[in-house]
Design a protein around this motif. Structure first.
Motif, PDB file in Angstrom:
ATOM      1  N   ASN A  23       0.605  -1.349   0.015  1.00  0.00           N
ATOM      2  CA  ASN A  23      -0.302   0.138  -0.111  1.00  0.00           C
ATOM      3  C   ASN A  23       0.637   1.393   0.041  1.00  0.00           C
ATOM      4  O   ASN A  23       1.933   1.429   0.978  1.00  0.00           O
TER       5      ASN A  23
ATOM      6  N   SER B 167      -4.146  -2.574  -2.150  1.00  0.00           N
ATOM      7  CA  SER B 167      -5.334  -3.657  -1.797  1.00  0.00           C
ATOM      8  C   SER B 167      -5.799  -3.257  -0.532  1.00  0.00           C
ATOM      9  O   SER B 167      -7.228  -3.696  -0.517  1.00  0.00           O
TER      10      SER B 167
ATOM     11  N   SER C  72     -10.992  -4.546  -2.954  1.00  0.00           N
ATOM     12  CA  SER C  72     -11.233  -5.768  -2.238  1.00  0.00           C
ATOM     13  C   SER C  72     -12.065  -6.032  -1.584  1.00  0.00           C
ATOM     14  O   SER C  72     -12.938  -7.098  -1.577  1.00  0.00           O
TER      15      SER C  72
END
Length: 245
Positions: free
Chosen positions: A197, A212, A230
């Motif tokens: 990230n 993600s 997600s």
């Protein structure tokens, strides 16, 4: 000039309109007159630690008090070691030494507003992460008197977001209305954790996140717009997450 007008219109539609709608809705509701009149009791979201002996980590957030509650939540972290008979709650507040332990019920309402659980883990997974969380709390660099800043940070959401970044196994980010979560520091403009990230920011005022955990976000003056991949959802400034599934 045409590009500037279009950009201004886009910013207004994405950031200003939801914020004004959130403010209007908030103003139409009844709220406690002050902190003494507010309900701080348990919302009964967490299991009784005397009965549930598993280790547990919970990250919670609730709308904050006053008119700022129209735009922002207050977040905190709760941990319990395996076999422990009580939870430990950690918050940052705006008076005295910022980091407070067990100042409130672990899952207590905040200015009468019911919290929600943003992320949690239990059992072996929680037990493995608790030492890292306690270490990150102990090392939080904005824990001196006078270091709290309501906006753009460091504030309560800066604290929890910092702990979450320090322990990348926490596979979540704070909600888009956790104002202050994107403040990295006066001289820190980027953060990349081993989960993949990426956070880029200019003092928490302008920036973006991608990965993600966060999906894709654009930050403007503490407000966040974007989408989550997600866990499919839109991220709406001042409003929060709007789940798509």
């Amino acid at each position: 000039m045409r590009l500037f007008k279009r950009l201004t219109l886009l910013i207004g539609l994405v950031y200003l309109v939801p914020s004004l709608a959130a403010a209007a809705y908030w103003a139409s509701q009844t709220h406690p007159a002050n902190w003494r009149a507010a309900d701080w009791s348990s919302a009964r979201l967490l299991p009784d630690p005397a009965k549930d002996k598993r280790a547990r980590i919970s990250i919670l957030a609730a709308r904050t008090g006053g008119f700022k509650g129209a735009f922002a939540v207050h977040s905190w972290i709760v941990i319990k070691d395996a076999g422990a008979s009580n939870y430990d709650r950690f918050d940052v507040v705006g008076w005295g030494k910022p980091v407070r332990q067990n100042g409130y019920e672990p899952d207590g309402r905040w200015y009468s507003n019911r919290p929600e659980i943003i992320w949690q883990a239990e059992g072996d997974k929680a037990a493995a992460l608790i030492p890292d969380i306690r270490k990150a709390i102990a090392e939080y660099r904005y824990n001196q008197k006078g270091s709290y800043t309501l906006w753009p940070g460091p504030n309560s959401n800066t604290f929890v977001a910092t702990i979450m970044r320090a322990v990348p196994e926490i596979d979540a980010v704070l909600p888009p209305n956790a104002v202050g979560r994107d403040f990295l520091g006066p001289s820190d403009f980027a953060f990349y954790d081993r989960s993949g990230n990426l956070n880029l920011t200019l003092y928490g005022l302008v920036g973006l996140s991608a990965g993600s955990k966060s999906g894709f976000e654009v930050h403007l003056l503490g407000l966040v717009a974007g989408f989550d991949i997600s866990r499919p959802a839109l991220k709406i400034p001042a409003v929060g997450r709007l789940a798509l599934m």
